[in-house]
Design an enzyme around this catalytic site. Structure first.
Site, mmCIF file in Angstrom:
data_model
loop_
_atom_site.group_PDB
_atom_site.id
_atom_site.type_symbol
_atom_site.label_atom_id
_atom_site.label_comp_id
_atom_site.label_asym_id
_atom_site.label_seq_id
_atom_site.Cartn_x
_atom_site.Cartn_y
_atom_site.Cartn_z
ATOM 1 N N SER A 1 11.706 24.904 49.274
ATOM 2 C CA SER A 1 12.925 25.719 49.227
ATOM 3 C C SER A 1 13.172 26.287 50.616
ATOM 4 O O SER A 1 12.251 26.349 51.448
ATOM 5 C CB SER A 1 12.747 26.865 48.223
ATOM 6 O OG SER A 1 13.784 27.823 48.333
ATOM 7 N N TYR B 1 8.670 34.274 44.093
ATOM 8 C CA TYR B 1 9.204 32.933 44.348
ATOM 9 C C TYR B 1 8.979 32.526 45.801
ATOM 10 O O TYR B 1 8.498 31.417 46.089
ATOM 11 C CB TYR B 1 10.690 32.909 44.011
ATOM 12 C CG TYR B 1 11.348 31.561 44.161
ATOM 13 C CD1 TYR B 1 11.298 30.623 43.134
ATOM 14 C CD2 TYR B 1 12.038 31.223 45.320
ATOM 15 C CE1 TYR B 1 11.904 29.380 43.267
ATOM 16 C CE2 TYR B 1 12.647 29.985 45.464
ATOM 17 C CZ TYR B 1 12.583 29.067 44.437
ATOM 18 O OH TYR B 1 13.187 27.842 44.576
#
Length: 251
Positions: A142, A155
């Site tokens: 990501s 996250y």
């Protein structure tokens, strides 16, 4: 030139692929010629997704319902699936909450789902790849592998760890013929992120922060995945490739 990207005869396992980004990646691999194995914990969703993908592409599509955070389930599933040429570690979960309020349970859940699962599935699949002397592993990282913002600490920590796990896998397994790279999407418009896109403030921030001026679409990720899964990237290893419209390139 086309033969560099041809995946005919290859078997690809894509975790978390019954919907969203995983489903789009699976379709791209199928259209490039691979036999795909879809994974999630929900067998009914998998069956529906497999039927739709097979009908749309004419590819051979199999399913493997198992929990990617359970070591015994992972090992048993990989044995059932058989030789895997391409592994895409895509399973992921988000948790939005201020860091001081995040429970240890929720932190572990995010890390287990996003990071530990890639270790477990990657290790199980790599054993067979090393025996055959070749294989492709793509970990879906990501922009949060490099950047942080308030409210998603678990996250960001898990995706930062996944980027380093990608490099560690390369360090250990490249001598055995495996390439391990990361695909790092920017902000992708999916069913799960639609509420954020429908928030005018957040939507405006993303569009203004991204040089391309828009959200990513799942299909924007497919070309890079095909490259990382094919012979075209045989000397690319340990890299995390951002597909983010330029968001990590600018201040």
């Amino acid at each position: 030139m086309n033969s560099l990207f041809d995946l005919t005869g290859r078997t690809a396992l894509i975790t978390g692929s019954s919907r969203g980004i995983g489903a789009a990646l699976a379709r791209g691999l199928a259209e490039a010629g691979a036999e795909v194995v879809l994974n999630s914990r929900d067998e009914q969703m998998l069956t529906t997704a497999a039927e739709q993908l097979a009908e749309a592409t004419g590819a051979t599509v199999r399913t493997a319902a198992f929990d990617v955070t359970d070591p015994l389930a992972v090992d048993a599933a990989v044995r059932r699936i058989g030789p895997v040429d391409i592994l895409v570690n895509n399973t992921g979960v988000q948790h939005r909450e201020p860091l001081l309020d995040v429970s240890a349970e929720n932190f572990r859940r995010v890390v287990d789902t996003n990071l530990t699962s890639a270790f477990l599935v990657g290790r199980a699949v790599a054993e067979g790849m090393l025996g055959r002397g070749r294989g492709k592993i793509v970990n879906v990282c990501s922009v949060q592998s490099r950047l942080a913002r308030p409210g998603i600490a678990a996250y960001a920590a898990s995706k930062g760890g996944l980027a380093m796990l990608t490099r560690a896998m390369c360090a250990e397994w490249a001598p055995g013929g495996i390439t391990v790279n990361g695909l790092a999407p920017g902000y992708v418009l999916t069913e799960l992120t639609r509420p954020l896109a429908e928030d005018p403030g957040f939507d405006g921030w993303i569009r203004g922060r991204t040089p391309a001026g828009r959200w990513a679409r799942p299909e924007d990720l497919v070309g890079t995945l095909i490259w990382l899964s094919s012979a075209a990237s045989d000397f690319v290893n340990g890299q995390v490739i951002a597909v983010d419209g330029g968001i990590t390139a600018v201040i």
